[in-house]
Structure formats: C-alpha cells, structure tokens
Scaffold this motif. Sequence first.
Motif, PDB file in Angstrom:
ATOM      1  N   VAL A  39      19.652  47.586  44.661  1.00  9.30           N
ATOM      2  CA  VAL A  39      20.375  46.579  45.437  1.00  9.30           C
ATOM      3  C   VAL A  39      21.498  47.227  46.238  1.00  9.30           C
ATOM      4  CG1 VAL A  39      21.901  44.567  45.276  1.00  9.30           C
ATOM      5  CG2 VAL A  39      19.799  44.661  43.913  1.00  9.30           C
ATOM      6  N   ARG A  40      22.194  48.182  45.634  1.00  8.85           N
ATOM      7  CA  ARG A  40      23.274  48.888  46.341  1.00  8.85           C
ATOM      8  C   ARG A  40      22.738  49.558  47.598  1.00  8.85           C
ATOM      9  NH1 ARG A  40      25.007  54.521  43.991  1.00  8.85           N
ATOM     10  NH2 ARG A  40      22.991  54.904  45.026  1.00  8.85           N
ATOM     11  N   ASP A  41      21.593  50.223  47.469  1.00  5.79           N
ATOM     12  CA  ASP A  41      21.026  50.940  48.609  1.00  5.79           C
ATOM     13  C   ASP A  41      20.475  49.985  49.664  1.00  5.79           C
ATOM     14  OD1 ASP A  41      21.708  53.239  47.294  1.00  5.79           O
ATOM     15  OD2 ASP A  41      19.678  53.722  46.604  1.00  5.79           O
ATOM     16  N   ILE A  42      19.918  48.865  49.227  1.00  4.62           N
ATOM     17  CA  ILE A  42      19.413  47.862  50.173  1.00  4.62           C
ATOM     18  C   ILE A  42      20.559  47.293  50.999  1.00  4.62           C
ATOM     19  CG2 ILE A  42      18.419  45.546  50.360  1.00  4.62           C
ATOM     20  CD1 ILE A  42      16.753  46.235  47.838  1.00  4.62           C
ATOM     21  N   VAL A  43      21.639  46.937  50.324  1.00  7.18           N
ATOM     22  CA  VAL A  43      22.798  46.376  51.019  1.00  7.18           C
ATOM     23  C   VAL A  43      23.394  47.398  51.985  1.00  7.18           C
ATOM     24  CG1 VAL A  43      25.165  45.542  50.719  1.00  7.18           C
ATOM     25  CG2 VAL A  43      23.340  44.726  49.199  1.00  7.18           C
ATOM     26  N   ALA A  44      23.490  48.652  51.529  1.00  8.54           N
ATOM     27  CA  ALA A  44      24.053  49.700  52.382  1.00  8.54           C
ATOM     28  C   ALA A  44      23.198  49.919  53.624  1.00  8.54           C
ATOM     29  CB  ALA A  44      24.173  51.004  51.594  1.00  8.54           C
ATOM     30  N   ALA A  45      21.889  50.004  53.441  1.00  5.13           N
ATOM     31  CA  ALA A  45      20.978  50.261  54.558  1.00  5.13           C
ATOM     32  C   ALA A  45      21.019  49.124  55.576  1.00  5.13           C
ATOM     33  CB  ALA A  45      19.563  50.464  54.040  1.00  5.13           C
ATOM     34  N   ASN A  46      21.037  47.893  55.079  1.00  2.00           N
ATOM     35  CA  ASN A  46      21.040  46.769  55.989  1.00  2.00           C
ATOM     36  C   ASN A  46      22.395  46.565  56.656  1.00  2.00           C
ATOM     37  OD1 ASN A  46      18.387  44.843  55.870  1.00  2.00           O
ATOM     38  ND2 ASN A  46      18.574  46.064  54.015  1.00  2.00           N
ATOM     39  N   SER A  47      23.483  46.939  55.974  1.00  2.00           N
ATOM     40  CA  SER A  47      24.808  46.850  56.561  1.00  2.00           C
ATOM     41  C   SER A  47      24.966  47.841  57.700  1.00  2.00           C
ATOM     42  CB  SER A  47      25.876  47.107  55.494  1.00  2.00           C
ATOM     43  OG  SER A  47      25.855  46.111  54.507  1.00  2.00           O
ATOM     44  N   VAL A  48      24.442  49.066  57.502  1.00  2.00           N
ATOM     45  CA  VAL A  48      24.473  50.090  58.558  1.00  2.00           C
ATOM     46  C   VAL A  48      23.682  49.615  59.759  1.00  2.00           C
ATOM     47  CG1 VAL A  48      23.673  52.396  59.200  1.00  2.00           C
ATOM     48  CG2 VAL A  48      24.863  52.031  57.010  1.00  2.00           C
ATOM     49  N   ALA A  49      22.534  48.998  59.494  1.00  2.00           N
ATOM     50  CA  ALA A  49      21.672  48.512  60.586  1.00  2.00           C
ATOM     51  C   ALA A  49      22.386  47.408  61.375  1.00  2.00           C
ATOM     52  CB  ALA A  49      20.357  48.005  60.021  1.00  2.00           C
ATOM     53  N   GLU A  50      23.101  46.522  60.634  1.00  2.00           N
ATOM     54  CA  GLU A  50      23.829  45.443  61.306  1.00  2.00           C
ATOM     55  C   GLU A  50      24.947  45.998  62.186  1.00  2.00           C
ATOM     56  OE1 GLU A  50      25.170  42.599  58.490  1.00  2.00           O
ATOM     57  OE2 GLU A  50      23.151  42.031  57.836  1.00  2.00           O
ATOM     58  N   GLU A  51      25.650  47.007  61.673  1.00  2.00           N
ATOM     59  CA  GLU A  51      26.736  47.627  62.454  1.00  2.00           C
ATOM     60  C   GLU A  51      26.178  48.261  63.728  1.00  2.00           C
ATOM     61  OE1 GLU A  51      30.034  47.812  62.236  1.00  2.00           O
ATOM     62  OE2 GLU A  51      30.027  46.418  60.546  1.00  2.00           O
ATOM     63  N   ALA A  52      25.047  48.933  63.582  1.00  2.00           N
ATOM     64  CA  ALA A  52      24.450  49.623  64.731  1.00  2.00           C
ATOM     65  C   ALA A  52      23.974  48.637  65.788  1.00  2.00           C
ATOM     66  CB  ALA A  52      23.287  50.488  64.267  1.00  2.00           C
TER      67      ALA A  52
END
Length: 330
Positions: free
Chosen positions: A315-328
């Motif tokens: 879950v930590r990695d999913i949230v991190a990956a999707n948060s980076v994608a949202e920022e980009a």
Amino acid sequence: MIKIGTIELDGRAVLAPMAGVTDRAYREICAGFGASYVVSEMVSSKALQFNDKKTGFLMDLGEAERPAGIQLFGDDPAVMAQAAKKAMAYRPDAIDINMGCPVPKVAGNGSGSALMKTPSLCGEIVAAVKEAVPVPVTVKIRKGWDKTSVNAVEIAKICEAAGADAIAVHGRTRDQMYEPPADWEIIRQVKEAVTIPVMGNGDVYTVQDAVRLLNETGCDLVMIGRGALGNPWIFQQINAYLTDSCRILPSPGLYERMSVMVKHIQRLCAYKDERHGMREARKHVGWYLKGMRGAAEFRRRAGTLETMDDLALLVRDIVAANSVAEEAGR
C-alpha cells in the motif's frame, strides 16, 4: 421497500453469492456500503449432514451483514430439508437454494444448474425446504441448461407454486457459464410470470447498468456479483442514484480505496487467521487495484502476499507511485 417474505430490504442492490469470494469479511464490507441483502458462499447439503467444520465456517453470519441468507446446494429434497434445519443454528434470515451453479463439480453431480433439467425436482426441493424452516426461502436459477432448454420461466413458476419467497435469475444458460452478454429479456419474462420478487443478475458493473436492468426488466432487485469485486462502493452509488434525485456519487479516491481494502483484509485475517486470510487476500487486492497506475506490477506483488506487513508495504508503494504520477500530471 422490497419484502422477501418477512424480510424488509432497505435498498434495491443486493450482493450475489460467489463461491470463494462472498465470505463473512466481504459480505460485511458490501453491507457496510449499502448492499441490502447478502448471501453466503454455497454450502453442500450432503457435507452439512456430517457436521463438517469447514462447512460450518461458511455459514458463520455476523450482525454487521444482516439481512443475510445461507445458500445450500444438493439434489435430494429430504437431504436439502435436513440441511436447511441444521443451517438454522446459524440464524440465517433466509435460506437460498442454488439452482444456477454451472461448475462441473456441482452441476456434474446433479446439483446447481443441473436441477433445471428436471423441473418437478426443483419444485420438490423448494417445497421440502419451505416446510423445514421458519424463514423465507429463495432460489437462484439461470436462463436454462442450454440453448435448447431455456426454461427459466417454467422453473420460476414451479418454485413460486412450491412456496419460494423470491427468485434470482442469471441471464445465461449453464453452457454459457459467464462469458457472452447476459440475456436480460429472460429476466423480464420471469418477472412478468410470477408475483414474488425477482432479482436480476448478470452484467451489472456500473450504476447505469443497474438502472437499465431495472427499467428494461421491471425486476425488483439488482443482484451484483463480479461488478462488486474490489468495488463495494457500487451499492452505495446505486442507492444514491435511486433515492436521491439521480445523484451520481464519484468513484472513491486512492486513499479511500486503499483504506477500505486494508480494512477488508484485516477482517479476512481476523476471521480466517493471517496465513489463510492473506492467501485469500491476494485475489481481492488484485481486484481493488483494477485501473490504477502500475496495477500490473502491483498485482504481481499482491500474488505473493504472506502477512499484513507485506500488505502495508504494498500500500505504501502504491500510494507513493500514484502520488508521484499525480504531481507529474499537474
């Protein structure tokens, strides 16, 4: 308000019974999001005669999921009646009779959808179970056995005459399993042929699907199976649309989706212990991840989950990956 016998349902979207899926944890999650009625995984009437521990576990019902039914399968009226009596020890709100399961190990032994090949036997089973228990009795059927024996209307009328309080109709024959588009016309025909509540089942994945099924068939309830996998919010969304001026609730965001997923798996492990629960969790996590960025890789990792700590890392990695994608994307 739809009534099944003495049961009053607060909503028109119900959860379909699915073997290996609709255990207590999953039923409670769906009920929490507005499923107005849930049914257990199917239970063998013959196995119930031998007080099988696993069979008893399948019938364990919690207060958070009610109203809830226990589904039985078998091909002997007397055995089914005795099984229904034993099932009452688990305080079900209804007994559901499976006349729709297409899998070979069930239908191949004369139960499930194979019962539809012998209409008179369907009536005998319903009558025997109805006489045996004090709660409503429902039946789940298919369109028919194959394209040469489409007899859902006949079976529905026989079951109603034998005392069934409601009937669920899956719009495919046994031969079709789950692949071609469901035939909603047969659901409409059944609804017009009986006076008891009819639950329409097949190809409901969105609020719009549910509304179309209700409008096109006149069915009383929408029974949702695969459309609710990893998506318990569908019940809440359907209820909002039907009761709140066609309001469209948005799909859950990443954090809500992950929060509900973790809550679901925690319950799963609490009821089945961590080792067994996490094995069951793997498929559920895969369903919750559908449509997410990086879902393929995360589903691969989900297939190796062993502990709740593993899930927390995922879950930590999913949230991190999707948060980076949202920022980009901003």
